[in-house]
Design an enzyme around this catalytic site. Structure first.
Site, PDB file in Angstrom:
ATOM      1  N   ASP A  56       0.747  -1.294  -0.084  1.00 32.46           N
ATOM      2  CA  ASP A  56      -0.173  -0.113   0.006  1.00 32.46           C
ATOM      3  C   ASP A  56       0.790   1.280   0.065  1.00 32.46           C
ATOM      4  OD1 ASP A  56      -2.179  -1.453  -0.096  1.00 32.46           O
ATOM      5  OD2 ASP A  56      -2.433  -1.423   2.136  1.00 32.46           O
ATOM      6  N   LYS A 222      23.324  -9.974   5.665  1.00 32.17           N
ATOM      7  CA  LYS A 222      24.358  -9.188   5.031  1.00 32.17           C
ATOM      8  C   LYS A 222      24.145  -7.653   6.254  1.00 32.17           C
ATOM      9  CE  LYS A 222      22.142 -11.331   1.448  1.00 32.17           C
ATOM     10  NZ  LYS A 222      23.143 -12.391   1.120  1.00 32.17           N
TER      11      LYS A 222
END
Length: 302
Positions: A56, A222
């Site tokens: 949205d 990461k």
């Protein structure tokens, strides 16, 4: 409700039946970076490694998570995959939305921009920067972060193939007394990736860098933490493919409370890891050393 699904052609395994099911349900589906002539090899090798979800135009997700059974513990070789992912509410989501729509167009897909794509968003309390890259600038960003360090650096990555410039910058940081810890998976999910990392380990170990190998599943997160003052979480690995080829997106966060929590999480992962000593490193079997030489030759594409 409009649903768009953009996937990397070589990173997914969707049958025609599933894609037909998506189409029937009204889902717009596309593969990123369609191969094209005359640069066929280059376009096939140029991968969209971004992992983005936008809902949205108000909520966004970014990080290392893929959509796959391995995240449900169904990987027979590794069990659960350990990963980091961020949820962003409010300001910042529009940057993720814009990047996705750019990638959608790159995949030769059309869309009509609507006001609902960019709703008014409240300002958040956490200072952050969204950093999309496409084969440039990421290496320089990481080098700048390492240069800024005054006390400590923690790097968590599934693949460590940094190349000469980043490796040298880490060695310079170690020589000036920075406490550096590197967290990697003990087992590799791709051929030769583990072997490609090992030639980089010897100079690091000699300079006092601590290298840990995670053994509770596969470490896929990461994350870079500098001085417990800032951290980077995103899709980019600490390797040449992420620096020079892949399309990546990272989030740099400058919030002391958040960074402290991220550091504590990595500390917990380190406690579930095995420290690689120089003595163990030197005892590598001949077969592994041979594979390392082969892996070094193709390390830029791993």
């Amino acid at each position: 409700m409009t649903v768009r699904l953009l996937v990397d052609r070589f990173g997914c395994n969707l049958s025609r039946r599933v894609k037909k099911k998506y189409k029937k349900a009204g889902i717009s589906f596309a593969y990123s970076h369609p191969p094209s002539f005359p640069y066929l090899f280059f376009t096939i090798n140029r991968r969209n490694h971004r992992k983005l979800t936008i809902i949205d135009g108000k909520v966004g997700y970014i990080g290392g998570f893929n959509v796959g059974d391995e995240y449900l513990g169904r990987d027979p070789d590794f069990g659960y995959w350990r990963d980091f992912h961020l949820r962003i509410d409010g300001d910042g989501v529009q940057d993720l939305q814009e990047q996705f729509l750019e990638d959608w167009q790159t995949a030769k897909q059309r869309y009509v921009q609507k006001p609902s794509h960019y709703p008014p968003l409240p300002k958040g309390e956490t200072a952050l920067r969204i950093l999309p890259t496409d084969g440039c600038y990421l290496e320089d960003t990481f080098i700048d972060l390492i240069k800024q360090a005054t006390s400590s650096i923690i790097i968590g990555t599934p693949y460590y193939i940094p190349g000469k410039k980043l490796q040298q910058e880490l060695l310079h940081a170690a020589k000036r007394g920075i406490d550096i810890r590197l967290l990697l998976p003990k087992k590799s999910d791709h051929p030769l990736v583990r072997e490609a990392a090992y030639p980089y380990f010897e100079p690091l170990l000699k300079e006092g860098v601590s290298i840990y190998q995670y053994y509770r599943g596969f470490f896929h997160a990461k994350c870079i933490i500098i001085d417990e003052q800032m951290c980077d979480i995103g899709t980019a690995n600490f390797d040449k493919r992420s620096f020079y080829i892949n399309h990546e997106i990272n989030c740099l966060i400058y919030d002391e409370a958040f960074v402290k929590k991220a550091a504590q999480t990595l500390e917990s992962d380190i406690s579930r890891s095995e420290k690689l000593t120089y003595e163990v490193y030197k005892k590598r079997p001949l077969m592994q050393r041979s594979k390392e030489k082969i892996a070094t030759l193709v390390s830029g594409l791993l």
